[in-house]
Motif scaffolding. Structure first.
Motif, PDB file in Angstrom:
ATOM      1  N   ALA A   1       0.832  -1.205   0.000  1.00 36.73           N
ATOM      2  CA  ALA A   1       0.000   0.000   0.000  1.00 36.73           C
ATOM      3  C   ALA A   1       0.870   1.260   0.000  1.00 36.73           C
ATOM      4  CB  ALA A   1      -0.931  -0.001   1.214  1.00 36.73           C
ATOM      5  N   ALA A   2       1.973   1.209   0.754  1.00 41.41           N
ATOM      6  CA  ALA A   2       2.887   2.354   0.798  1.00 41.41           C
ATOM      7  C   ALA A   2       3.502   2.596  -0.577  1.00 41.41           C
ATOM      8  CB  ALA A   2       3.977   2.112   1.836  1.00 41.41           C
ATOM      9  N   GLY A   3       3.879   1.515  -1.266  1.00 40.76           N
ATOM     10  CA  GLY A   3       4.422   1.656  -2.614  1.00 40.76           C
ATOM     11  C   GLY A   3       3.418   2.250  -3.577  1.00 40.76           C
ATOM     12  N   ARG A   4       2.174   1.795  -3.503  1.00 36.96           N
ATOM     13  CA  ARG A   4       1.127   2.353  -4.383  1.00 36.96           C
ATOM     14  C   ARG A   4       0.888   3.822  -4.074  1.00 36.96           C
ATOM     15  NH1 ARG A   4      -1.255  -2.809  -3.573  1.00 36.96           N
ATOM     16  NH2 ARG A   4      -2.493  -2.007  -1.831  1.00 36.96           N
ATOM     17  N   GLU A   5       0.959   4.162  -2.796  1.00 40.15           N
ATOM     18  CA  GLU A   5       0.767   5.568  -2.410  1.00 40.15           C
ATOM     19  C   GLU A   5       1.860   6.445  -3.015  1.00 40.15           C
ATOM     20  OE1 GLU A   5       0.698   8.149   1.725  1.00 40.15           O
ATOM     21  OE2 GLU A   5      -0.095   6.092   1.743  1.00 40.15           O
ATOM     22  N   MET A   6       3.102   5.946  -3.021  1.00 42.47           N
ATOM     23  CA  MET A   6       4.199   6.698  -3.639  1.00 42.47           C
ATOM     24  C   MET A   6       3.939   6.910  -5.121  1.00 42.47           C
ATOM     25  SD  MET A   6       7.551   4.952  -1.873  1.00 42.47           S
ATOM     26  CE  MET A   6       8.743   6.077  -2.629  1.00 42.47           C
ATOM     27  N   LEU A   7       3.398   5.891  -5.784  1.00 42.68           N
ATOM     28  CA  LEU A   7       3.136   5.979  -7.222  1.00 42.68           C
ATOM     29  C   LEU A   7       1.989   6.926  -7.550  1.00 42.68           C
ATOM     30  CD1 LEU A   7       3.549   2.201  -8.106  1.00 42.68           C
ATOM     31  CD2 LEU A   7       4.976   4.067  -8.958  1.00 42.68           C
ATOM     32  N   ARG A   8       1.176   7.226  -6.556  1.00 47.21           N
ATOM     33  CA  ARG A   8       0.042   8.141  -6.769  1.00 47.21           C
ATOM     34  C   ARG A   8       0.334   9.559  -6.297  1.00 47.21           C
ATOM     35  NH1 ARG A   8      -3.134   3.685  -4.657  1.00 47.21           N
ATOM     36  NH2 ARG A   8      -3.125   4.744  -2.640  1.00 47.21           N
ATOM     37  N   HIS A   9       1.484   9.771  -5.683  1.00 44.84           N
ATOM     38  CA  HIS A   9       1.719  11.067  -5.036  1.00 44.84           C
ATOM     39  C   HIS A   9       1.793  12.196  -6.069  1.00 44.84           C
ATOM     40  CE1 HIS A   9       3.195  14.026  -2.189  1.00 44.84           C
ATOM     41  NE2 HIS A   9       2.926  13.173  -1.239  1.00 44.84           N
ATOM     42  N   PRO A  10       1.140  13.321  -5.798  1.00 46.30           N
ATOM     43  CA  PRO A  10       1.188  14.449  -6.729  1.00 46.30           C
ATOM     44  C   PRO A  10       2.616  14.960  -6.932  1.00 46.30           C
ATOM     45  CG  PRO A  10      -0.536  14.767  -5.070  1.00 46.30           C
ATOM     46  CD  PRO A  10       0.271  13.590  -4.630  1.00 46.30           C
ATOM     47  N   VAL A  11       2.869  15.467  -8.115  1.00 49.75           N
ATOM     48  CA  VAL A  11       4.194  15.994  -8.455  1.00 49.75           C
ATOM     49  C   VAL A  11       4.342  17.403  -7.896  1.00 49.75           C
ATOM     50  CG1 VAL A  11       5.698  16.696 -10.351  1.00 49.75           C
ATOM     51  CG2 VAL A  11       4.365  14.585 -10.514  1.00 49.75           C
ATOM     52  N   GLU A  12       5.455  17.652  -7.225  1.00 45.42           N
ATOM     53  CA  GLU A  12       5.751  18.975  -6.664  1.00 45.42           C
ATOM     54  C   GLU A  12       7.024  19.498  -7.336  1.00 45.42           C
ATOM     55  OE1 GLU A  12       6.052  18.861  -2.418  1.00 45.42           O
ATOM     56  OE2 GLU A  12       4.328  17.532  -2.201  1.00 45.42           O
ATOM     57  N   THR A  13       6.862  20.427  -8.277  1.00 43.68           N
ATOM     58  CA  THR A  13       8.032  20.966  -8.955  1.00 43.68           C
ATOM     59  C   THR A  13       8.832  21.853  -8.006  1.00 43.68           C
ATOM     60  OG1 THR A  13       6.701  22.790  -9.842  1.00 43.68           O
ATOM     61  CG2 THR A  13       7.031  20.870 -11.257  1.00 43.68           C
ATOM     62  N   LEU A  14      10.125  21.910  -8.240  1.00 46.50           N
ATOM     63  CA  LEU A  14      11.030  22.683  -7.403  1.00 46.50           C
ATOM     64  C   LEU A  14      11.060  24.150  -7.844  1.00 46.50           C
ATOM     65  CD1 LEU A  14      13.804  19.979  -7.191  1.00 46.50           C
ATOM     66  CD2 LEU A  14      12.560  20.920  -5.230  1.00 46.50           C
ATOM     67  N   PRO A  15      11.569  25.054  -6.989  1.00 45.40           N
ATOM     68  CA  PRO A  15      11.593  26.477  -7.337  1.00 45.40           C
ATOM     69  C   PRO A  15      12.375  26.760  -8.620  1.00 45.40           C
ATOM     70  CG  PRO A  15      12.017  26.170  -4.998  1.00 45.40           C
ATOM     71  CD  PRO A  15      12.030  24.807  -5.608  1.00 45.40           C
ATOM     72  N   HIS A  16      11.908  27.734  -9.375  1.00 45.56           N
ATOM     73  CA  HIS A  16      12.559  28.275 -10.577  1.00 45.56           C
ATOM     74  C   HIS A  16      12.518  27.329 -11.782  1.00 45.56           C
ATOM     75  CE1 HIS A  16      14.186  31.238  -7.780  1.00 45.56           C
ATOM     76  NE2 HIS A  16      14.732  30.253  -7.085  1.00 45.56           N
ATOM     77  N   VAL A  17      11.943  26.152 -11.634  1.00 49.60           N
ATOM     78  CA  VAL A  17      11.996  25.164 -12.712  1.00 49.60           C
ATOM     79  C   VAL A  17      11.224  25.626 -13.940  1.00 49.60           C
ATOM     80  CG1 VAL A  17      11.226  22.861 -13.401  1.00 49.60           C
ATOM     81  CG2 VAL A  17      12.468  23.157 -11.268  1.00 49.60           C
ATOM     82  N   HIS A  18       9.965  25.992 -13.761  1.00 48.29           N
ATOM     83  CA  HIS A  18       9.119  26.326 -14.904  1.00 48.29           C
ATOM     84  C   HIS A  18       9.692  27.491 -15.697  1.00 48.29           C
ATOM     85  CE1 HIS A  18       5.677  27.940 -17.150  1.00 48.29           C
ATOM     86  NE2 HIS A  18       5.156  26.723 -17.083  1.00 48.29           N
ATOM     87  N   ASP A  19      10.027  28.587 -15.020  1.00 43.85           N
ATOM     88  CA  ASP A  19      10.520  29.776 -15.720  1.00 43.85           C
ATOM     89  C   ASP A  19      11.842  29.500 -16.426  1.00 43.85           C
ATOM     90  OD1 ASP A  19       8.323  31.131 -14.850  1.00 43.85           O
ATOM     91  OD2 ASP A  19       9.351  32.209 -13.236  1.00 43.85           O
TER      92      ASP A  19
END
Length: 234
Positions: A92-110
């Motif tokens: 269950a913990a492994g599946r939870e990791m696979l479902r975790h939302p993506v959190e981009t790091l600072p300055h990445v998009h720009d």
């Protein structure tokens, strides 16, 4: 293109563009709690790391291999008596990791948005194919990349082939990432620039001494410093 010929920039994904290692650490803490009656946390973490090392050649990098290594460790430390309920919790913990939302790091998009106007950008990541594709899709960064390479490992040969396929060769390329072992050192060995962007959490198996005496090695504190660095090099 820079005056020194840079045309292509490769980026690592996990812990360079988005958070990753923190979810492994949180899951490992949960794992040690599940088996607290059988071993101390430090001992369990050590046994788990040994299992991960053994299994890299079989399962590769990523969450699925990590989950299987947790199960293997649980069986070992309990002499085969681990309750089925604990195995279920690990899965269950492994599946939870696979479902975790993506959190981009600072300055990445720009940074990616601006660099994509003048350079070919290539995402070069190792790990589970489905999981990496999921994270890239959820990140919203996919349109900035001219190519995506999900590889089983990162060696100098890997970078030489990728930068030849998607760029003008390693000499006119740069690799950016948080792992000295996987992102920086082999890319430099292939002939490209290697830019190290430290992350406060880096898996112990990815740690080596920085090649500080190499003329193509650079270090920045965050991706917001990448464009100024490229301008300075040019």
């Amino acid at each position: 293109m820079m005056s020194n010929g840079l045309t292509t920039i490769g980026f690592d994904a996990d812990d360079t563009l988005w958070q990753n290692e923190q979810f492994f650490r949180l899951t490992e803490a949960r794992f040690t709690e599940l088996l607290a009656d059988h071993a101390e946390a430090d001992h369990l973490s050590g046994r788990l790391l040994e299992a991960e090392k053994r299994n890299l050649g079989h399962y590769g990098f990523g969450i699925k291999g990590f989950t299987l290594s947790m199960i293997e460790t649980a069986i070992e430390v309990t002499d085969g008596n681990v309750p089925a309920s604990v195995i279920g919790e690990i899965l269950a913990a492994g599946r939870e990791m696979l479902r975790h939302p993506v959190e981009t790091l600072p300055h990445v998009h720009d940074t990616l948005e601006q660099l994509s106007r003048n350079y070919r950008l290539v995402l070069i990541t190792k790990g589970d194919l489905f999981d990496q594709e999921r994270k890239l899709a959820q990140s919203g960064l996919g349109d900035f990349f001219d190519a995506v390479e999900i590889v089983s490992d990162k060696t100098s040969g890997t970078y030489a082939r990728i930068f030849e396929r998607h760029g003008d060769g390693a000499q006119r390329s740069m690799m950016v990432g948080n792992s000295l072992k996987s992102d920086v050192a082999p890319a430099i060995e292939a002939g490209s620039w290697g830019v190290y962007v430290p992350h406060h959490l880096t898996w112990v198996l990815e740690r080596i001494d920085p090649p500080t005496d190499h003329p193509r090695y650079r270090q920045i504190d965050h991706l917001g410093e990448l464009q100024p660095l490229i301008k300075m090099l040019g």
